[in-house]
Enzyme design. Structure first.
Site, PDB file in Angstrom:
ATOM      1  CD  GLU A  21      -3.082  -1.042   2.173  1.00 14.06           C
ATOM      2  OE1 GLU A  21      -2.985  -0.232   3.102  1.00 14.06           O
ATOM      3  OE2 GLU A  21      -4.035  -1.834   2.062  1.00 14.06           O
ATOM      4  CD  GLU A  30      -3.935  -5.881   3.128  1.00 17.36           C
ATOM      5  OE1 GLU A  30      -4.774  -5.211   3.770  1.00 17.36           O
ATOM      6  OE2 GLU A  30      -2.709  -5.649   3.144  1.00 17.36           O
TER       7      GLU A  30
HETATM    8  O1  AHR Z   1      -5.096  -5.924   7.071  1.00 17.67           O
HETATM    9  C1  AHR Z   1      -4.981  -4.819   7.880  1.00 17.67           C
HETATM   10  C2  AHR Z   1      -4.289  -3.655   7.185  1.00 17.67           C
HETATM   11  O2  AHR Z   1      -5.097  -3.177   6.164  1.00 17.67           O
HETATM   12  C3  AHR Z   1      -2.988  -3.972   6.511  1.00 17.67           C
HETATM   13  O3  AHR Z   1      -1.904  -3.901   7.375  1.00 17.67           O
HETATM   14  C4  AHR Z   1      -2.884  -2.914   5.463  1.00 17.67           C
HETATM   15  O4  AHR Z   1      -2.165  -3.334   4.349  1.00 17.67           O
HETATM   16  C5  AHR Z   1      -4.319  -2.574   5.153  1.00 17.67           C
HETATM   17  O5  AHR Z   1      -4.540  -1.206   5.163  1.00 17.67           O
END
Ligand code: AHR
Length: 497
Positions: free
Chosen positions: A172, A291
């Site tokens: 990210e 994610e």
């Molecule tokens: O999964 C939790 C967080 O969400 C992770 O660390 C990050 O990559 C995202 O913003």
């Protein structure tokens, strides 16, 4: 209400890459400590890994687990977590404002992954580190022997290389909250240089460039185009991240959120193809949705700053979350021609399907649709046309009440139908002409249903939301008649005679 599912076995979207059933473990909260690792726990093995957690992870058949972050990775010093435990440093972990003890590092995680029958998807720190550290880490993990870092791994008790195949280039990096946040040009250049160097060292690896951290980022779309413009030649995948919430407590709208995922994926595919065309490229960039989940229940939970593995992001998932997770999985499957990896974020305790306490481990509601897809969602995804009644919600128009996807698997001799009925009032009768499969028989129809969308599973009451068999489906004269109960997740399985 009535609906129809139309398929033809010659109309194919693609083969499922099992890595779309991946997950994620970050050094965050109680994911590692008290989640997978708890020496002294009554189920802990000789390495301190909890067997109760491990059994549930194995049940999910997760093929790959992203590690060690997440935001955590952007200031991670992997060297802190290898070698003798009594010499490991405690660090101020600034992403989540806690203390990282480094009792578990990459060697232990690789051992755990073997025990869990899964692969590691390793992330490198491109927040506060760069080319040389990524190379050192790769050398430590993947080179056999005869170099400084590969010999260090051997001295640390791991004779065989870990041979990690999938590598994330940072996390990210578009997010202002990220340690070492960069502009698209800065990140794209770095990803290109790090990627090139890593592939010289180990040409067998696959690299994932960081895409947007959500589709609502102001830089979304231009970030993807500009990053890929710099690193198209070096990378194999572009990542997508997105979490969904029902903070407005509007269930009809919430259950439609997979349409947003669908649109996000289509947009990123277009951007990847635009860069390919611009560069007269030969390869398609694949998508790693590394994610995704529902995340909001735990948002305001207080956390004691600079404590060791506190309770963080411990969402307690309810039944409607499981329905959306089912629809999100269907959406990922319908894009299996380009989504070749996806990680349910996360796996244990932190926004996770598996929860633990000192006294037990249990399955949250979202465990079940993931389990069904991972266990039965293999083979070829057919282009599944769903003719269903639609509804309008606050943010979406023409939302089909039924989400569905059909897979065939010639090796297994199976046809599998996943379907969600989003209608909160009525069951829907769904028919499908399956005369192409008349040498198959209906094996079972499993349904996850609850009259209370807010029902949860807890340690005290872990069987509130559990799948049951449904006996309402009939397969006769090549026609399938399914009765999909109101607000339900369904798996219908046919097998060759
Ligand atoms: O999964 C939790 C967080 O969400 C992770 O660390 C990050 O990559 C995202 O913003």
């Amino acid at each position: 209400m009535k609906a129809e599912i139309i398929i033809d076995k010659n109309f194919i979207i693609g083969d499922v890459d099992r890595n779309i059933y991946g997950s994620f473990i970050e050094h965050l909260g109680r994911a590692v400590y008290e989640g997978i690792y708890q020496p002294g726990h009554e189920t802990a093995d000789e390495q301190g890994f909890r067997q109760d957690t491990l059994e549930l992870v194995k049940e999910l058949q997760v093929p790959i687990v992203r590690y060690p972050g997440g935001n955590f990775v952007s200031n991670y010093f992997w060297e802190d977590g290898v070698g003798p435990r009594d010499r490991r440093k405690k660090r101020m972990e600034i992403a989540w404002r806690v203390v990282e003890t480094n009792e578990v590092g990459l060697d232990e995680f690789a051992d755990w992954a073997k025990k869990a029958n899964t692969e590691v998807m390793m992330a490198v720190n491109l927040g506060t580190r760069g080319i040389s550290d990524a190379l050192n880490l790769l050398e430590y993990c993947n080179l056999e022997k005869g170099s400084y870092y590969s010999d260090m791994r051997i001295a640390n008790g791991h004779e065989q290389p870990h041979a990690f195949k999938m590598w994330c280039l940072g996390n990210e990096m578009d997010g202002p909250w990220q340690t070492g946040h960069k502009t698209s040009y800065e990140y794209g250049r770095l990803a290109s240089e790090v990627g090139r160097a890593m592939k010289i060292m180990d040409p067998s690896i696959k690299l994932v460039a960081s895409g947007s951290s959500t589709s609502s980022m102001p830089t979304f779309a231009s970030w993807e185009a500009e990053v890929l413009n710099e690193c198209y030649d070096e990378v194999d995948y572009l990542s997508l991240h997105q979490y969904y919430n029902n903070i407005d407590n509007d269930s009809a709208d919430f259950l439609a959120r997979n349409l947003e995922m669908d649109h996000f994926i289509s947009s990123v595919v277009s951007i990847c193809d635009f860069v390919k065309a611009k560069k007269r490229g030969k390869k398609d960039i694949m998508l790693s949705f590394d994610e995704w989940n529902v995340w909001y229940h735990s948002n305001n939970a207080p956390v004691q700053a600079w404590s060791e593995h506190p309770h963080q992001l411990e969402d307690i998932y309810n039944f409607e979350d499981a329905l959306l997770v089912g629809s999100l999985l269907i959406t990922l499957l319908r894009h299996c021609d380009r989504v070749k990896c996806a990680c349910l974020a996360q796996l244990v305790n932190v926004i996770a399907p598996i929860m633990t306490s000192d006294t037990g481990a249990w399955r949250q509601t979202i465990f079940y649709p993931f389990l069904d897809c991972s266990n039965y969602g293999n083979g070829t995804v057919l282009n599944t046309i769903v003719k269903a009644p639609v509804y309008d919600s606050k943010n979406f128009c023409d939302v089909p009440y039924i989400d569905s996807v059909v897979l065939v698997n010639d090796e297994e001799g199976s046809v599998t139908i996943f379907a969600v009925n989003k209608n909160q009032e009525e069951a829907i009768e769904v028919t499908s002409d399956l005369r192409q499969f008349d040498n198959y028989s209906l094996k079972w129809h499993k349904v996850l249903q609850h009259n209370d969308l807010k029902a949860v599973n807890t340690e005290e009451d872990p069987w509130q939301v559990v799948p049951q068999l449904s006996y309402s489906t009939v397969f006769a004269a090549g026609k399938l008649f399914m009765n999909l109960e109101k607000q339900s997740w369904n798996v219908i399985r046919l097998e060759k005679n």
